[in-house]
Design a protein around this motif. Structure first.
Motif, PDB file in Angstrom:
ATOM      1  N   TYR A 226       0.826  -1.206   0.000  1.00  0.00           N
ATOM      2  CA  TYR A 226       0.000   0.000   0.000  1.00  0.00           C
ATOM      3  C   TYR A 226       0.863   1.261   0.000  1.00  0.00           C
ATOM      4  O   TYR A 226       1.825   1.387   0.767  1.00  0.00           O
ATOM      5  CB  TYR A 226      -0.888  -0.008   1.246  1.00  0.00           C
ATOM      6  N   THR A 227       0.516   2.199  -0.873  1.00  0.00           N
ATOM      7  CA  THR A 227       1.163   3.511  -0.897  1.00  0.00           C
ATOM      8  C   THR A 227       0.218   4.543  -0.311  1.00  0.00           C
ATOM      9  O   THR A 227      -0.939   4.639  -0.719  1.00  0.00           O
ATOM     10  CB  THR A 227       1.541   3.927  -2.327  1.00  0.00           C
ATOM     11  N   HIS A 228       0.739   5.325   0.625  1.00  0.00           N
ATOM     12  CA  HIS A 228      -0.049   6.411   1.207  1.00  0.00           C
ATOM     13  C   HIS A 228       0.091   7.692   0.402  1.00  0.00           C
ATOM     14  O   HIS A 228      -0.863   8.448   0.224  1.00  0.00           O
ATOM     15  CB  HIS A 228       0.399   6.650   2.655  1.00  0.00           C
ATOM     16  N   ASP A 229       1.282   7.970  -0.082  1.00  0.00           N
ATOM     17  CA  ASP A 229       1.557   9.144  -0.911  1.00  0.00           C
ATOM     18  C   ASP A 229       2.831   8.843  -1.698  1.00  0.00           C
ATOM     19  O   ASP A 229       3.549   7.889  -1.396  1.00  0.00           O
ATOM     20  CB  ASP A 229       1.736  10.391  -0.044  1.00  0.00           C
ATOM     21  N   ALA A 230       3.118   9.659  -2.715  1.00  0.00           N
ATOM     22  CA  ALA A 230       4.284   9.391  -3.548  1.00  0.00           C
ATOM     23  C   ALA A 230       4.696  10.654  -4.290  1.00  0.00           C
ATOM     24  O   ALA A 230       3.951  11.637  -4.355  1.00  0.00           O
ATOM     25  CB  ALA A 230       3.985   8.272  -4.548  1.00  0.00           C
ATOM     26  N   GLN A 231       5.886  10.608  -4.850  1.00  0.00           N
ATOM     27  CA  GLN A 231       6.359  11.603  -5.805  1.00  0.00           C
ATOM     28  C   GLN A 231       6.877  10.848  -7.012  1.00  0.00           C
ATOM     29  O   GLN A 231       7.553   9.824  -6.874  1.00  0.00           O
ATOM     30  CB  GLN A 231       7.460  12.486  -5.215  1.00  0.00           C
TER      31      GLN A 231
ATOM     32  N   TYR B 252       9.160   6.339  -9.461  1.00  0.00           N
ATOM     33  CA  TYR B 252       8.075   6.475  -8.486  1.00  0.00           C
ATOM     34  C   TYR B 252       8.675   6.259  -7.102  1.00  0.00           C
ATOM     35  O   TYR B 252       9.290   5.220  -6.845  1.00  0.00           O
ATOM     36  CB  TYR B 252       7.019   5.424  -8.807  1.00  0.00           C
ATOM     37  N   ILE B 253       8.533   7.237  -6.214  1.00  0.00           N
ATOM     38  CA  ILE B 253       9.034   7.131  -4.850  1.00  0.00           C
ATOM     39  C   ILE B 253       7.821   7.083  -3.929  1.00  0.00           C
ATOM     40  O   ILE B 253       7.175   8.099  -3.668  1.00  0.00           O
ATOM     41  CB  ILE B 253       9.943   8.315  -4.464  1.00  0.00           C
ATOM     42  N   GLY B 254       7.492   5.887  -3.454  1.00  0.00           N
ATOM     43  CA  GLY B 254       6.280   5.690  -2.669  1.00  0.00           C
ATOM     44  C   GLY B 254       6.546   5.644  -1.176  1.00  0.00           C
ATOM     45  O   GLY B 254       7.469   4.965  -0.723  1.00  0.00           O
TER      46      GLY B 254
ATOM     47  N   GLN C  48       8.002   1.628   4.736  1.00  0.00           N
ATOM     48  CA  GLN C  48       9.193   1.730   3.906  1.00  0.00           C
ATOM     49  C   GLN C  48       8.981   2.792   2.835  1.00  0.00           C
ATOM     50  O   GLN C  48       7.850   3.219   2.567  1.00  0.00           O
ATOM     51  CB  GLN C  48       9.483   0.393   3.221  1.00  0.00           C
ATOM     52  N   VAL C  49      10.080   3.195   2.218  1.00  0.00           N
ATOM     53  CA  VAL C  49      10.040   4.025   1.023  1.00  0.00           C
ATOM     54  C   VAL C  49      10.437   3.140  -0.153  1.00  0.00           C
ATOM     55  O   VAL C  49      11.522   2.546  -0.148  1.00  0.00           O
ATOM     56  CB  VAL C  49      11.002   5.230   1.131  1.00  0.00           C
TER      57      VAL C  49
ATOM     58  N   SER D 260      14.347  -0.425  -1.676  1.00  0.00           N
ATOM     59  CA  SER D 260      13.504   0.114  -0.612  1.00  0.00           C
ATOM     60  C   SER D 260      14.398   0.719   0.468  1.00  0.00           C
ATOM     61  O   SER D 260      15.530   0.270   0.670  1.00  0.00           O
ATOM     62  CB  SER D 260      12.621  -0.972   0.006  1.00  0.00           C
ATOM     63  N   ALA D 261      13.873   1.716   1.149  1.00  0.00           N
ATOM     64  CA  ALA D 261      14.606   2.372   2.233  1.00  0.00           C
ATOM     65  C   ALA D 261      13.783   2.286   3.507  1.00  0.00           C
ATOM     66  O   ALA D 261      12.568   2.508   3.493  1.00  0.00           O
ATOM     67  CB  ALA D 261      14.885   3.832   1.881  1.00  0.00           C
TER      68      ALA D 261
END
Length: 476
Positions: A198-203, A220-222, A227-228, A244-245
């Motif tokens: 699941y992604t909450h927000d992204a750039q 895409y950075i989610g 995690q990122v 992932s970070a």
């Protein structure tokens, strides 16, 4: 709870129209540092109980700035060309039902609106309709609708490629749902990516940073709860996870934004202040090697307030910090692990504790320097949420002095004549619409300046006169 500000009733609106400067740490009843209040409008004036996300649109034809404000029951549109007296043009009602969560972004003069309301899908609204609203406020209708997903927590748009990414939907494990919006009125679903949850927000960006392996790729950075996720989405039919970070004391990886050189990514964890008792924390990752991102450092703010959305503009990071309002942080020395708060405007005066009342979103990209804040009422029932415009005190000092300078012709192809009615002109700076300084001209206290703009590209620019007065011009 401390009273906010007594609204000045003008016509049928409860709008505080007079500028309120930040003096001795207060702008009226609002704690502040370096930012003046331009205007506050409560949600009730939009026929709503609450606000959530917000975004901006600048008309490319004449530079008029518009505020797009997400509400529990729709989206409000305001002409803010006069920021002290904004015009509420009308509202696009929700496609289905009301919801605390609504999000809006802009592409190619269209607004794209999603919500967690069941069956809402994505509304598409032609923003050029705002140019000529005969009897505001109007009740608008959507120009198109995308029903490839129902509810969505957020919408992310890459304006360079014309793709929208619905996140937090019921598809692709809540990961990004790809929508081609290059023809805004005919959106096309093109798959999605669910491999990182699941992604909450992204750039999403076309990458032009330090890692040569990914130059020209659409990345895409989610912010994916724990995690990122860094994903190559260049090929929509075959998105590929790059890496992932992660970080310690994870509660809810909420949102993040690149520095403009793409070297660092600044992340907010929405629940760590509540769960662990931290002061406001921003986690900074070194993204110079996208295959192996590293934690660089953590920045701790001066209050215990919960952080929400944060955006970078130049060397400043603008953070919507719920009960601590918005915080403005200098990131010019981020490579040496330094972030320094240089200003704030607190829209929740009673306290700065952790929780979800106060500043939900900040939009710092208007060329005028006006900064939009949308605020939420969550658990503090006496709090009055709404729409704010604030401006740096260094830019908004005596805005009436704008009228002591005449600029003609405007629009213009080659030259504008700047004449001073009172104060001699000593310096004129040109900024583009992103706030980038283009040129500085110094003068010996002249009352008339013939200013050459022939070498500027067609578009909208800001002239800053004597380092305190700003004026918009249009190069044709």
């Amino acid at each position: 709870m401390k009273k906010i500000l007594l609204p000045i009733l003008i016509a049928c609106f409860s709008i505080l129209r007079a500028q309120t400067p930040c003096e001795n740490g207060m702008a009226g009843a609002y704690p502040c540092n370096g930012y003046d209040l331009q205007v506050f409008i409560p949600c009730t004036d939009f026929g709503a109980d609450n606000a959530n996300d917000s975004w901006g649109w600048t008309d490319p034809d004449d530079g008029t700035e518009y505020a797009l404000v997400g509400l529990d029951n729709g989206t409000a549109f305001l002409n803010i060309s006069d920021p002290i007296n904004p015009i509420y043009l009308g509202k696009l009602p929700t496609h289905t039902s009301s919801s605390l969560w609504r999000d809006v972004k802009v592409y190619n003069n269209y607004a794209f609106v999603v919500s967690e309301a069941n069956g809402h899908g994505m509304q598409i609204f032609d923003l050029t309709r705002l140019r000529d609203v005969a009897n505001p406020p109007e009740t608008f209708t959507e120009d198109a609708h995308y029903s490839g997903f129902g509810s969505a927590h957020n919408i992310v748009i890459n304006e360079e490629t014309g793709y929208a990414y619905g996140v937090g939907t019921g598809s692709y494990n809540g990961g990004p749902h790809f929508v081609n919006i290059q023809d805004p009125l005919n959106p096309l679903g093109e798959g999605g990516y669910g491999g990182s949850g699941y992604t909450h927000d992204a750039q999403v960006v076309i990458y032009n940073g330090p890692d040569s392996d990914y130059i020209g790729k659409e990345l895409y950075i989610g912010s994916n709860e724990s995690q990122v996720a860094i994903v190559d989405v260049t090929d929509k039919s075959n998105p590929q996870l790059i890496s992932s970070a992660t970080y310690s004391n994870t509660a809810y990886t909420h949102q993040g934004w690149f520095t403009e050189d793409l070297n660092y990514f600044i992340v907010g964890d929405e629940i760590d202040e509540l769960n662990f008792g931290f002061n406001t924390r921003n986690i900074v990752f070194d993204f110079t090697d996208l295959d192996a991102p590293e934690l660089s450092f953590e920045h701790s703010g001066p209050t215990s307030a919960t952080d929400h959305n944060g955006y970078v503009n130049g060397n400043k990071f603008y953070l919507a910090n719920y009960k601590a309002g918005i915080r403005v942080i200098d990131i010019s020395d981020i490579s040496n692990e330094n972030m320094t708060e240089i200003g704030f405007f607190d829209v929740f005066p009673s306290n700065d504790s952790a929780g979800y009342d106060g500043a939900w979103n900040v939009y710092p990209y208007f060329a005028s320097g006006n900064i939009m804040i949308s605020s939420l009422k969550y658990s503090s029932q006496n709090y009055v949420p709404g729409f704010y415009l604030v401006k740096s005190s260094s830019l908004s000092i005596d805005d009436n002095s704008l009228y002591s300078f005449n600029i003609f012709p405007n629009p213009s192809k080659k030259y504008v004549e700047i004449s001073s009615l009172e104060t001699p002109i000593s310096m004129v700076q040109v900024f583009d619409i992103t706030g980038k300084l283009i040129r500085t001209n110094n003068y010996s206290a002249q009352v008339n300046v013939n200013f050459n703009i022939s070498n500027l590209k067609t578009g909208i620019y800001l002239l800053k006169i004597n380092n305190q007065v700003t004026k918009k011009i249009i190069k044709i």
